[in-house]
Design a protein around this motif. Structure first.
Motif, PDB file in Angstrom:
ATOM      1  N   TYR A 319      67.897  18.293  44.319  1.00  0.00           N
ATOM      2  CA  TYR A 319      68.898  19.002  45.257  1.00  0.00           C
ATOM      3  C   TYR A 319      69.518  19.990  44.222  1.00  0.00           C
ATOM      4  O   TYR A 319      69.602  19.704  43.037  1.00  0.00           O
ATOM      5  N   TYR A 332      67.300  21.544  49.144  1.00  0.00           N
ATOM      6  CA  TYR A 332      66.667  20.147  48.730  1.00  0.00           C
ATOM      7  C   TYR A 332      65.246  20.516  48.758  1.00  0.00           C
ATOM      8  O   TYR A 332      64.627  21.497  49.483  1.00  0.00           O
ATOM      9  N   ARG A 379      68.019  17.202  54.857  1.00  0.00           N
ATOM     10  CA  ARG A 379      67.418  16.242  53.674  1.00  0.00           C
ATOM     11  C   ARG A 379      66.450  15.326  54.074  1.00  0.00           C
ATOM     12  O   ARG A 379      65.380  15.309  53.362  1.00  0.00           O
TER      13      ARG A 379
END
Length: 393
Positions: A319, A332, A379
């Motif tokens: 990240y 991400y 994510r």
């Protein structure tokens, strides 16, 4: 192996987190933390933003209060540079000749600023890695000078945004076609370029730097490869970083782009590495070295647990984020110019948007532009390597 003495070399985020994890997981032996700066552990991402702009004073970047550090019961050797490692004797030798013996060792020495082969002796030429360097550059920017930034990656782009906010005349130079193109790929990087142009930055992408000009020991400008001369009161060299491994050259440890670790962050028996200096084998992405704040913290935890005997592969979803002007970019996974890219929300031409990176079959990364909620939603798709999305109608 029973650990009675652990030495952590590196007193920044990764080293501090490793030390805290050791104590939290039950290590009660002798703990020594070595740092080459005289300062207690502090956070680095704010240096190119809040500290440089003057919105934060230096004390605010401290990672922990003094009482929390005292509670670790560690011996802090600050302002002491590690110069050599003897693996057989299990000792770290310091620049002043003292030696720190260990049973377990955490290598968390981070990186140093990459420099040009010339010009750094001149007044007005800066790099930005530590707090002292950030404060020196902040003082120099106070009069609104002309600033040429060599390098348009994370650091160069963030400093350009801050300097424009302070009223400086800013030129951003890079041999690549757009700012942050390595990290974000061409489509998003072009949007970053437009953002800087809209805020008055003179972008000189696709051109190299041939040298610096000077007068009476002070920098006066930058010569480009095409023969152009850019006048400058200040020059920031932001051309990347180098893993801080010189002290390990004669140690026999495996070195490459950093300290080479396995999937558990282990380098050798009783030795682990964490943070910017660590190149490890990610189960999903292969060998990688990540220079981002969240990785330093997560890897500090993982490395300490490995030292204590756990055998869990370190497999984070990488990240990073950057703040420039009124824009927050969050990403991400594996992103960049070597991956396919598709917008899934909004438009990459204007306004907030979200997009994914991948190989045409699976998602390997994601990016958002002023859409923090979408970043959180994307994510898990990156973590699961979700199927590549159909085109937006």
């Amino acid at each position: 192996m029973t650990l009675s003495r652990v030495v952590v070399v590196g007193a920044s985020a990764a080293g501090l987190t490793a030390a805290e994890t050791l104590r939290r997981e039950g290590f009660a032996g002798e703990l020594t933390v070595i740092g080459d700066e005289h300062r207690l552990p502090y956070d680095r991402p704010p240096l190119s933003k809040q500290v440089l702009s003057g919105n934060w004073e230096p004390e605010r970047v401290a990672l922990r209060r003094r009482e929390a550090l005292d509670a670790l019961g560690a011996r802090w050797l600050l302002g002491r540079r590690a110069m050599a490692l003897d693996v057989a004797a299990r000792t770290v030798t310091l620049a002043d000749g003292d030696a720190a013996p260990y049973d377990g060792l955490v290598i968390a020495t981070g990186v140093t600023a990459r420099r040009l082969p010339y010009g750094h002796r001149l007044r007005g030429v800066h790099v930005l890695r530590g707090l002292d360097e950030a404060l020196a550059l902040r003082a120099a920017l106070g009069d609104g000078p002309s600033l040429v930034i060599v390098g348009a990656g994370f650091l160069g782009a963030e400093v350009a945004a801050v300097a424009r906010g302070l009223g400086c005349r800013v030129t951003l130079v890079d041999p690549l076609p757009a700012p942050m193109v390595r990290q974000l790929g061409s489509a998003v990087a072009e949007r970053v370029a437009e953002l800087h142009r809209a805020n008055g930055v003179d972008l000189r992408c696709g051109t190299s730097v041939a040298g610096l000009t000077e007068r009476d020991g002070a920098v006066t400008g930058v010569r480009l490869g095409d023969g152009t001369h850019l006048p400058a009161d200040l020059v920031l060299v932001a051309i990347g970083s180098v893993p801080a491994v010189d002290w390990l050259r004669d140690s026999g440890l495996p070195l490459g782009d950093g300290v080479l670790c396995d999937e558990f962050c282990s380098v050798a028996p009783g030795i682990v590495a964490a943070g910017d200096v660590a190149s490890w084998t990610h189960p999903a992405y292969g060998r990688m070295r990540v220079e981002h704040r969240m990785n330093a913290t997560e890897q500090g935890v993982a490395a300490a647990r490995t030292l204590l005997g756990e055998r869990v592969p370190f497999a984070p979803v990488p990240y990073f984020w950057t703040d420039q002007y009124d824009v927050k970019i969050q990403a991400y996974g594996r992103t960049g110019q070597d991956a396919g890219f598709r917008v899934v929300t909004g438009s990459s031409d204007q306004g907030p948007f979200a997009g994914v990176y991948g190989d045409g079959e699976r998602i390997t990364g994601a990016v958002t532009w002023n859409l923090p909620r979408a970043a959180r939603e994307l994510r898990p798709l990156v973590a699961q390597r979700a199927p590549w999305p159909a085109p937006v109608a």
